[in-house]
Motif scaffolding. Structure first.
Motif, PDB file in Angstrom:
ATOM      1  N   SER A  12       0.879  -1.216   0.066  1.00 32.04           N
ATOM      2  CA  SER A  12       0.123   0.182  -0.261  1.00 32.04           C
ATOM      3  C   SER A  12       0.555   1.131   0.184  1.00 32.04           C
ATOM      4  O   SER A  12       2.149   1.653   0.943  1.00 32.04           O
ATOM      5  CB  SER A  12      -1.009  -0.344   0.967  1.00 32.04           C
ATOM      6  OG  SER A  12      -1.934  -0.927   1.153  1.00 32.04           O
ATOM      7  N   THR A  34      -7.131  -1.715  -9.685  1.00 33.82           N
ATOM      8  CA  THR A  34      -7.732  -2.414  -9.340  1.00 33.82           C
ATOM      9  C   THR A  34      -8.309  -2.301  -7.696  1.00 33.82           C
ATOM     10  O   THR A  34      -9.434  -2.733  -7.208  1.00 33.82           O
ATOM     11  CB  THR A  34      -6.868  -3.892  -9.554  1.00 33.82           C
ATOM     12  OG1 THR A  34      -5.464  -4.138  -8.893  1.00 33.82           O
ATOM     13  CG2 THR A  34      -6.721  -3.984 -11.317  1.00 33.82           C
ATOM     14  N   GLY A  35      -7.210  -1.228  -6.972  1.00 35.39           N
ATOM     15  CA  GLY A  35      -7.445  -1.215  -5.666  1.00 35.39           C
ATOM     16  C   GLY A  35      -8.884  -0.662  -5.692  1.00 35.39           C
ATOM     17  O   GLY A  35      -9.674  -0.993  -5.162  1.00 35.39           O
ATOM     18  N   ALA A  36      -9.267   0.679  -6.734  1.00 36.16           N
ATOM     19  CA  ALA A  36      -9.867   1.235  -6.653  1.00 36.16           C
ATOM     20  C   ALA A  36     -11.679   0.513  -7.070  1.00 36.16           C
ATOM     21  O   ALA A  36     -12.536   1.335  -6.574  1.00 36.16           O
ATOM     22  CB  ALA A  36      -9.968   2.130  -8.085  1.00 36.16           C
ATOM     23  N   ARG A  39     -11.985  -0.980  -3.597  1.00 33.22           N
ATOM     24  CA  ARG A  39     -12.219   0.418  -2.958  1.00 33.22           C
ATOM     25  C   ARG A  39     -14.215   0.976  -3.371  1.00 33.22           C
ATOM     26  O   ARG A  39     -14.582   0.797  -2.499  1.00 33.22           O
ATOM     27  CB  ARG A  39     -11.669   1.464  -2.992  1.00 33.22           C
ATOM     28  CG  ARG A  39     -10.407   1.560  -2.318  1.00 33.22           C
ATOM     29  CD  ARG A  39      -9.469   2.471  -3.251  1.00 33.22           C
ATOM     30  NE  ARG A  39      -7.306   2.324  -2.591  1.00 33.22           N
ATOM     31  CZ  ARG A  39      -8.046   2.997  -1.117  1.00 33.22           C
ATOM     32  NH1 ARG A  39      -8.144   4.111  -0.600  1.00 33.22           N
ATOM     33  NH2 ARG A  39      -6.507   2.727  -0.436  1.00 33.22           N
ATOM     34  N   VAL A 103     -11.033  -1.923   3.114  1.00 32.80           N
ATOM     35  CA  VAL A 103     -11.038  -2.402   2.642  1.00 32.80           C
ATOM     36  C   VAL A 103      -9.962  -3.744   2.773  1.00 32.80           C
ATOM     37  O   VAL A 103     -11.266  -4.068   1.442  1.00 32.80           O
ATOM     38  CB  VAL A 103     -10.649  -1.503   1.282  1.00 32.80           C
ATOM     39  CG1 VAL A 103      -9.269  -0.769   1.527  1.00 32.80           C
ATOM     40  CG2 VAL A 103     -10.470  -2.291   0.294  1.00 32.80           C
ATOM     41  N   ASP A 188      -3.001  -7.512   4.058  1.00 34.20           N
ATOM     42  CA  ASP A 188      -2.697  -8.285   2.555  1.00 34.20           C
ATOM     43  C   ASP A 188      -1.577  -9.597   1.973  1.00 34.20           C
ATOM     44  O   ASP A 188      -2.092 -10.327   0.717  1.00 34.20           O
ATOM     45  CB  ASP A 188      -1.876  -6.671   1.604  1.00 34.20           C
ATOM     46  CG  ASP A 188      -2.528  -6.029   1.450  1.00 34.20           C
ATOM     47  OD1 ASP A 188      -4.149  -6.098   1.270  1.00 34.20           O
ATOM     48  OD2 ASP A 188      -2.294  -4.776   0.529  1.00 34.20           O
TER      49      ASP A 188
HETATM   50  O1   DC Z   1      -3.601  -0.581  -4.060  1.00 33.63           O
HETATM   51  P1   DC Z   1      -5.214   0.507  -3.167  1.00 33.63           P
HETATM   52  O2   DC Z   1      -4.130   0.800  -1.515  1.00 33.63           O
HETATM   53  O3   DC Z   1      -5.986   1.892  -3.033  1.00 33.63           O
HETATM   54  O4   DC Z   1      -5.881  -0.580  -2.316  1.00 33.63           O
HETATM   55  C1   DC Z   1      -6.695  -0.826  -1.733  1.00 33.63           C
HETATM   56  C2   DC Z   1      -7.208  -2.194  -0.898  1.00 33.63           C
HETATM   57  O5   DC Z   1      -7.511  -3.043  -1.608  1.00 33.63           O
HETATM   58  C3   DC Z   1      -5.283  -3.600   0.020  1.00 33.63           C
HETATM   59  O6   DC Z   1      -5.522  -2.771   0.751  1.00 33.63           O
HETATM   60  C4   DC Z   1      -5.726  -4.567  -0.939  1.00 33.63           C
HETATM   61  C5   DC Z   1      -6.875  -4.639  -2.099  1.00 33.63           C
HETATM   62  N1   DC Z   1      -6.972  -4.235  -2.977  1.00 33.63           N
HETATM   63  C6   DC Z   1      -6.759  -6.323  -3.590  1.00 33.63           C
HETATM   64  O7   DC Z   1      -7.299  -7.343  -2.608  1.00 33.63           O
HETATM   65  N2   DC Z   1      -6.424  -6.548  -4.445  1.00 33.63           N
HETATM   66  C7   DC Z   1      -5.701  -5.986  -6.148  1.00 33.63           C
HETATM   67  N3   DC Z   1      -5.835  -6.435  -6.724  1.00 33.63           N
HETATM   68  C8   DC Z   1      -6.017  -4.660  -5.621  1.00 33.63           C
HETATM   69  C9   DC Z   1      -6.583  -4.356  -4.175  1.00 33.63           C
END
Ligand code: DC
Length: 230
Positions: A12, A34-36, A39, A103, A188
């Motif tokens: 993160s 993809t985090g979005a 979220r 999240v 994570d």
């Molecule tokens: O990248 P970010 O901090 O915006 O991501 C938000 C959350 O989503 C993060 O805590 C882990 C999760 N995430 C995930 O499990 N798999 C992904 N491909 C992207 C984000």
């Protein structure tokens, strides 16, 4: 020119999206955060009282998953691809501490991951894509031509994120940001579904002590090596 898929994974707040956006703009590729997506699902769950400090109603969330539609639309003024939840632009709302602090619970749900991974693969069908997240090089696109694994010292990441939130006017302490980052790192890397791990064939960029420009230069060299090898 040969179009490739560039997968960027990492901890993160280590600047994955900044680098991904820069690479996409240099190459004229699509950029997907993809985090979005995780979220956006979290915001939906918060609004529908499916997640709170006391826990997650996992069965309730799984039941409403078909009602959740996450998409992106490019805003040419801000030069970013903005996240939409059921057609509503939620780009700003998903960046605050409330979504950030819930999240991880949402990202652990197998059914949520399956839905979002499927969507991510559809977006990547035509290549010419930079995608960032936690499982892009390991699960979403295990055959991506270039995999970058990003990291930085956790205190440096917390300071950068704190400065960013403060500049946006958020009232938050450095300690809260630091705790959020360390607990998300832990969630994570330790979850059973698609945890954050470095793909064997990933190149590592540790940006604790380098500037954004230096980092971009290093990444573009990897890109050009891969494109010419293809
Ligand atoms: O990248 P970010 O901090 O915006 O991501 C938000 C959350 O989503 C993060 O805590 C882990 C999760 N995430 C995930 O499990 N798999 C992904 N491909 C992207 C984000």
């Amino acid at each position: 020119m040969n179009k490739i898929i560039i997968a960027i994974d990492g901890y993160s707040s280590c600047g994955k999206s900044t680098l991904a956006k820069q690479i996409a703009s240099e190459l004229n590729y699509i950029y997907i955060d993809t985090g979005a997506m995780y979220r956006a699902v979290t915001l939906f769950a918060l609004r529908n009282n499916l997640v709170s400090k006391s826990g997650l109603d996992q069965d309730g969330l799984i039941a409403v998953l078909p009602e959740i539609n996450v998409s992106f639309s490019y805003n040419s003024d801000s030069n970013i691809s903005e996240t939409h939840l059921n057609s509503e632009n939620i780009e700003d709302e998903i960046r605050g501490i409330e979504v950030s602090s819930h999240v991880s619970k949402i990202a652990q749900v197998k059914e949520v991951r399956a839905k979002l991974v499927e969507l991510q693969r559809e977006i990547g069908e035509d290549k010419g894509l930079v995608m960032d997240g936690r499982d892009i090089g390991t699960v979403v696109f295990p055959n991506a031509e270039l995999k970058i694994f990003m990291t930085a010292d956790y205190k440096i990441r917390a300071q950068r994120r704190f400065d960013e939130l403060k500049a946006k006017g958020d009232v938050i302490s450095y300690e809260d940001v630091l705790n959020n980052i360390t607990s998300r790192d832990n969630d994570d890397t330790s979850r059973s579904e698609n945890p954050l791990i470095q793909a064997e064939d990933a190149v590592v960029i540790d940006n604790s002590q380098i500037t954004k420009d230096e980092q971009l230069k290093i990444a573009l060299q990897y890109v050009s090596d891969k494109i010419t090898q293809k």
